[in-house]
Scaffold this motif. Structure first.
Motif, PDB file in Angstrom:
ATOM      1  N   ILE A   8       0.843  -1.200   0.000  1.00 15.12           N
ATOM      2  CA  ILE A   8       0.000   0.000   0.000  1.00 15.12           C
ATOM      3  C   ILE A   8       0.875   1.245   0.000  1.00 15.12           C
ATOM      4  N   ALA A   9       1.926   1.220   0.806  1.00 12.98           N
ATOM      5  CA  ALA A   9       2.843   2.364   0.863  1.00 12.98           C
ATOM      6  C   ALA A   9       3.480   2.621  -0.496  1.00 12.98           C
ATOM      7  N   GLU A  10       3.891   1.562  -1.183  1.00 10.11           N
ATOM      8  CA  GLU A  10       4.516   1.715  -2.501  1.00 10.11           C
ATOM      9  C   GLU A  10       3.503   2.196  -3.540  1.00 10.11           C
ATOM     10  N   LEU A  11       2.290   1.643  -3.492  1.00 14.26           N
ATOM     11  CA  LEU A  11       1.272   2.002  -4.481  1.00 14.26           C
ATOM     12  C   LEU A  11       0.759   3.431  -4.316  1.00 14.26           C
ATOM     13  N   THR A  12       0.844   3.957  -3.119  1.00 12.12           N
ATOM     14  CA  THR A  12       0.279   5.283  -2.861  1.00 12.12           C
ATOM     15  C   THR A  12       1.358   6.346  -2.689  1.00 12.12           C
ATOM     16  N   GLY A  13       2.448   6.178  -3.345  1.00 10.68           N
ATOM     17  CA  GLY A  13       3.430   7.250  -3.402  1.00 10.68           C
ATOM     18  C   GLY A  13       4.636   7.102  -2.509  1.00 10.68           C
ATOM     19  N   GLY A  14       5.024   5.873  -2.184  1.00 11.17           N
ATOM     20  CA  GLY A  14       6.253   5.668  -1.433  1.00 11.17           C
ATOM     21  C   GLY A  14       6.196   6.181   0.000  1.00 11.17           C
ATOM     22  N   ARG A  15       5.045   6.060   0.633  1.00  4.36           N
ATOM     23  CA  ARG A  15       4.904   6.491   2.023  1.00  4.36           C
ATOM     24  C   ARG A  15       5.547   5.474   2.957  1.00  4.36           C
ATOM     25  N   THR A  16       5.585   5.792   4.233  1.00  6.61           N
ATOM     26  CA  THR A  16       6.173   4.878   5.207  1.00  6.61           C
ATOM     27  C   THR A  16       5.113   3.913   5.723  1.00  6.61           C
ATOM     28  N   TYR A  17       5.590   2.823   6.292  1.00 10.76           N
ATOM     29  CA  TYR A  17       4.714   1.825   6.913  1.00 10.76           C
ATOM     30  C   TYR A  17       3.896   2.497   8.018  1.00 10.76           C
ATOM     31  N   THR A  18       4.541   3.344   8.797  1.00 13.14           N
ATOM     32  CA  THR A  18       3.874   4.025   9.911  1.00 13.14           C
ATOM     33  C   THR A  18       2.755   4.921   9.412  1.00 13.14           C
TER      34      THR A  18
END
Length: 186
Positions: A147-157
């Motif tokens: 999900i983090a990768e698909l939504t713009g490289g966000r963090t797990y947190t």
């Protein structure tokens, strides 16, 4: 104000070196064989993993003296990732042979099922965009990291925070609905 030159250079993709086609011709068969030897997976999945490794090579432009080892590591990791994802998602076609689907297909939905599904979608629609997107991807079976990768490289947190808020809002909406239903009955 314009960013410093170093920051601009770091954000630009590396230039192609011109030898990518030769590298592909020289290494693609050996790469597929090596990855197939390392990962027990269908041929199509191995091919996808290798093609993803070649795409990463075009983006990252690693050093050439150890290029085959680099490609092997990237493709093997990708094959393991794809294989794990494949195991999580059971294909309906693999469950039953042709002709037996009639025995598995459920009856028509009841009106209560339809109302419950619509109500769940209404609750989902009230969520903020980021929470709705994250929750939808989680329900679809994606991991927090995916999900983090698909939504713009966000963090797990960050993903965890948005999912926790979304679940809390859904719980609150369901509790409010249950309270309204009790007041309506009584």
């Amino acid at each position: 104000m314009q960013p410093p030159t170093e920051a601009r250079l770091a954000s630009q993709p590396p230039k192609l070196r011109g030898d990518e086609g030769d590298l592909y011709v020289r290494h693609h068969r050996d790469l597929q064989r090596a990855v197939a030897h390392a990962v027990n997976a269908p041929r199509e999945l191995i091919e996808d993993a290798c093609q993803n490794a070649w795409a990463v090579l075009l983006r990252r432009q690693p050093e050439r003296p150890t290029i085959f080892g680099w490609l092997l590591v990237v493709a093997t990791r990708e094959a393991f990732r794809l294989s794990a994802r494949e195991r999580r998602h059971v294909r309906l076609e693999a469950m039953l042979p042709d002709g037996l689907w009639e025995a598995v297909i459920a009856e028509e939905f009841s009106i209560d099922d339809i109302f419950e599904a619509r109500h769940a979608l209404e609750i989902l629609a009230t969520l903020p965009d980021r929470q709705r997107a994250d929750l939808t991807l989680q329900v679809a079976g994606f991991s927090y990291k995916e999900i983090a990768e698909l939504t713009g490289g966000r963090t797990y947190t960050n993903v965890n925070k948005h999912l926790a808020k979304a679940r809390a809002r859904v719980r609150l909406a369901r509790l409010n609905d249950a309270g309204r239903e009790r007041r309506h009955r009584g």
